[in-house]
Design a protein around this motif. Structure first.
Motif, PDB file in Angstrom:
ATOM      1  N   ALA A 177      -7.354 -10.410 -11.222  1.00 19.73           N
ATOM      2  CA  ALA A 177      -6.910 -10.770  -9.869  1.00 19.73           C
ATOM      3  C   ALA A 177      -5.625 -10.017  -9.522  1.00 19.73           C
ATOM      4  CB  ALA A 177      -6.678 -12.266  -9.777  1.00 19.73           C
ATOM      5  N   VAL A 178      -5.412  -9.831  -8.241  1.00 22.86           N
ATOM      6  CA  VAL A 178      -4.199  -9.204  -7.747  1.00 22.86           C
ATOM      7  C   VAL A 178      -3.256 -10.344  -7.298  1.00 22.86           C
ATOM      8  CG1 VAL A 178      -4.986  -8.957  -5.344  1.00 22.86           C
ATOM      9  CG2 VAL A 178      -3.469  -7.248  -6.314  1.00 22.86           C
ATOM     10  N   ASN A 179      -1.939 -10.116  -7.356  1.00 22.17           N
ATOM     11  CA  ASN A 179      -0.991 -11.151  -6.921  1.00 22.17           C
ATOM     12  C   ASN A 179      -1.084 -11.387  -5.423  1.00 22.17           C
ATOM     13  OD1 ASN A 179       0.280 -11.555  -9.453  1.00 22.17           O
ATOM     14  ND2 ASN A 179       1.476  -9.699  -9.162  1.00 22.17           N
ATOM     15  N   LEU A 203      -8.926 -12.193  -0.091  1.00 21.05           N
ATOM     16  CA  LEU A 203      -7.532 -12.062   0.361  1.00 21.05           C
ATOM     17  C   LEU A 203      -6.731 -13.333   0.118  1.00 21.05           C
ATOM     18  CD1 LEU A 203      -8.184 -10.098   3.666  1.00 21.05           C
ATOM     19  CD2 LEU A 203      -6.930  -9.263   1.663  1.00 21.05           C
ATOM     20  N   LYS A 204      -7.409 -14.470   0.055  1.00 18.71           N
ATOM     21  CA  LYS A 204      -6.711 -15.744  -0.139  1.00 18.71           C
ATOM     22  C   LYS A 204      -6.292 -15.954  -1.592  1.00 18.71           C
ATOM     23  CE  LYS A 204      -7.581 -20.642   0.718  1.00 18.71           C
ATOM     24  NZ  LYS A 204      -6.849 -21.057   1.891  1.00 18.71           N
ATOM     25  N   THR A 205      -7.187 -15.610  -2.528  1.00 20.82           N
ATOM     26  CA  THR A 205      -6.926 -15.887  -3.942  1.00 20.82           C
ATOM     27  C   THR A 205      -6.561 -14.632  -4.738  1.00 20.82           C
ATOM     28  OG1 THR A 205      -9.232 -15.540  -4.557  1.00 20.82           O
ATOM     29  CG2 THR A 205      -8.598 -17.781  -3.919  1.00 20.82           C
ATOM     30  N   GLY A 206      -6.916 -13.459  -4.246  1.00 27.31           N
ATOM     31  CA  GLY A 206      -6.663 -12.216  -4.972  1.00 27.31           C
ATOM     32  C   GLY A 206      -7.709 -11.921  -6.031  1.00 27.31           C
ATOM     33  N   VAL A 207      -8.735 -12.763  -6.126  1.00 29.17           N
ATOM     34  CA  VAL A 207      -9.739 -12.608  -7.189  1.00 29.17           C
ATOM     35  C   VAL A 207     -10.826 -11.618  -6.743  1.00 29.17           C
ATOM     36  CG1 VAL A 207     -11.526 -13.826  -8.514  1.00 29.17           C
ATOM     37  CG2 VAL A 207      -9.325 -14.932  -8.050  1.00 29.17           C
ATOM     38  N   PRO A 208     -11.187 -10.652  -7.637  1.00 24.60           N
ATOM     39  CA  PRO A 208     -12.272  -9.728  -7.295  1.00 24.60           C
ATOM     40  C   PRO A 208     -13.637 -10.374  -7.508  1.00 24.60           C
ATOM     41  CG  PRO A 208     -11.362  -9.161  -9.435  1.00 24.60           C
ATOM     42  CD  PRO A 208     -10.562 -10.329  -8.926  1.00 24.60           C
ATOM     43  N   GLU A 228     -10.804 -11.253   9.149  1.00 25.84           N
ATOM     44  CA  GLU A 228     -11.602 -11.434  10.368  1.00 25.84           C
ATOM     45  C   GLU A 228     -11.502 -12.845  10.932  1.00 25.84           C
ATOM     46  OE1 GLU A 228     -14.873  -7.867  10.098  1.00 25.84           O
ATOM     47  OE2 GLU A 228     -15.504  -9.829   9.397  1.00 25.84           O
ATOM     48  N   SER A 229     -11.008 -13.798  10.136  1.00 21.93           N
ATOM     49  CA  SER A 229     -10.769 -15.149  10.665  1.00 21.93           C
ATOM     50  C   SER A 229      -9.516 -15.166  11.539  1.00 21.93           C
ATOM     51  CB  SER A 229     -10.589 -16.137   9.512  1.00 21.93           C
ATOM     52  OG  SER A 229      -9.364 -15.857   8.837  1.00 21.93           O
ATOM     53  N   GLY A 230      -8.711 -14.098  11.454  1.00 23.21           N
ATOM     54  CA  GLY A 230      -7.443 -14.064  12.183  1.00 23.21           C
ATOM     55  C   GLY A 230      -6.267 -14.410  11.290  1.00 23.21           C
ATOM     56  N   GLU A 231      -6.572 -14.935  10.100  1.00 23.85           N
ATOM     57  CA  GLU A 231      -5.541 -15.295   9.122  1.00 23.85           C
ATOM     58  C   GLU A 231      -4.853 -14.034   8.580  1.00 23.85           C
ATOM     59  OE1 GLU A 231      -3.768 -18.600   7.520  1.00 23.85           O
ATOM     60  OE2 GLU A 231      -5.632 -18.713   8.683  1.00 23.85           O
ATOM     61  N   VAL A 232      -3.546 -14.172   8.287  1.00 26.57           N
ATOM     62  CA  VAL A 232      -2.797 -13.040   7.724  1.00 26.57           C
ATOM     63  C   VAL A 232      -2.542 -13.317   6.240  1.00 26.57           C
ATOM     64  CG1 VAL A 232      -0.672 -11.684   7.841  1.00 26.57           C
ATOM     65  CG2 VAL A 232      -1.696 -12.587   9.946  1.00 26.57           C
ATOM     66  N   TYR A 233      -2.770 -12.316   5.404  1.00 29.83           N
ATOM     67  CA  TYR A 233      -2.609 -12.455   3.951  1.00 29.83           C
ATOM     68  C   TYR A 233      -1.660 -11.381   3.425  1.00 29.83           C
ATOM     69  CZ  TYR A 233      -6.858 -15.191   4.525  1.00 29.83           C
ATOM     70  OH  TYR A 233      -7.776 -16.120   4.938  1.00 29.83           O
ATOM     71  N   ALA A 234      -1.058 -11.679   2.270  1.00 32.20           N
ATOM     72  CA  ALA A 234      -0.182 -10.711   1.617  1.00 32.20           C
ATOM     73  C   ALA A 234      -0.611 -10.600   0.159  1.00 32.20           C
ATOM     74  CB  ALA A 234       1.269 -11.164   1.702  1.00 32.20           C
ATOM     75  N   ILE A 235      -0.903  -9.379  -0.292  1.00 33.88           N
ATOM     76  CA  ILE A 235      -1.299  -9.139  -1.685  1.00 33.88           C
ATOM     77  C   ILE A 235      -0.598  -7.877  -2.180  1.00 33.88           C
ATOM     78  CG2 ILE A 235      -3.583 -10.206  -1.382  1.00 33.88           C
ATOM     79  CD1 ILE A 235      -4.822  -7.448  -1.325  1.00 33.88           C
ATOM     80  N   ASP A 236      -0.458  -7.758  -3.507  1.00 31.67           N
ATOM     81  CA  ASP A 236       0.049  -6.489  -4.045  1.00 31.67           C
ATOM     82  C   ASP A 236      -0.891  -5.379  -3.595  1.00 31.67           C
ATOM     83  OD1 ASP A 236       2.348  -7.263  -5.349  1.00 31.67           O
ATOM     84  OD2 ASP A 236       1.352  -7.598  -7.279  1.00 31.67           O
ATOM     85  N   ASP A 237      -0.308  -4.266  -3.130  1.00 27.36           N
ATOM     86  CA  ASP A 237      -1.136  -3.181  -2.603  1.00 27.36           C
ATOM     87  C   ASP A 237      -1.558  -2.217  -3.704  1.00 27.36           C
ATOM     88  OD1 ASP A 237      -2.502  -1.832  -0.615  1.00 27.36           O
ATOM     89  OD2 ASP A 237      -0.866  -0.406  -0.351  1.00 27.36           O
TER      90      ASP A 237
END
Ligand code: FES
Length: 102
Positions: free
Chosen positions: A83-85, A70-75, A31-40
């Motif tokens: 955490a997810v990669n 989304l930034k760190t992958g940590v739940p 929602e900040s507009g930032e784009v993130y990539a994580i293992d799905d």
């Protein structure tokens, strides 16, 4: 760097699934507009984050509602505890690229 597509085609709260990677990678716009990539693949029972719910810069797993940063992958909450990669994302000339070493 892997070319994902145009930033303007990814609205806030939306996700793109990159099936060509194993495991697949989710490109998600917070929602900040930032784009993130994580293992799905949720680290609890492998649900797809692309089917989840974006709130702020987090995604809630659609299966058992663990919320991942989304930034760190940590739940933030159980049942997921691992955490997810996460992968680096770069926006260049309105295009999204992700750094994947596999
Ligand atoms: S599969 Fe994601 S919290 Fe269970």
């Amino acid at each position: 760097m892997f070319h994902v597509g145009k930033l303007e085609d990814l609205d806030i709260g939306e996700a793109i699934k990159l099936d060509q990677f194993n495991p697949p990678i989710a490109i998600i716009r917070g929602e900040s507009g930032e784009v993130y990539a994580i293992d799905d693949t949720c680290t609890h029972a492998k649900a797809s984050f692309c089917d989840g719910f974006v709130e702020g810069d987090t995604v809630e797993c659609p299966l058992h509602m663990s919320v991942f940063c989304l930034k760190t992958g940590v739940p933030d909450n159980p049942p997921a505890i691992k955490a997810v990669n996460v992968y680096d994302v770069e926006i260049r000339d309105g295009e999204i690229y992700v750094e994947v070493d596999r």
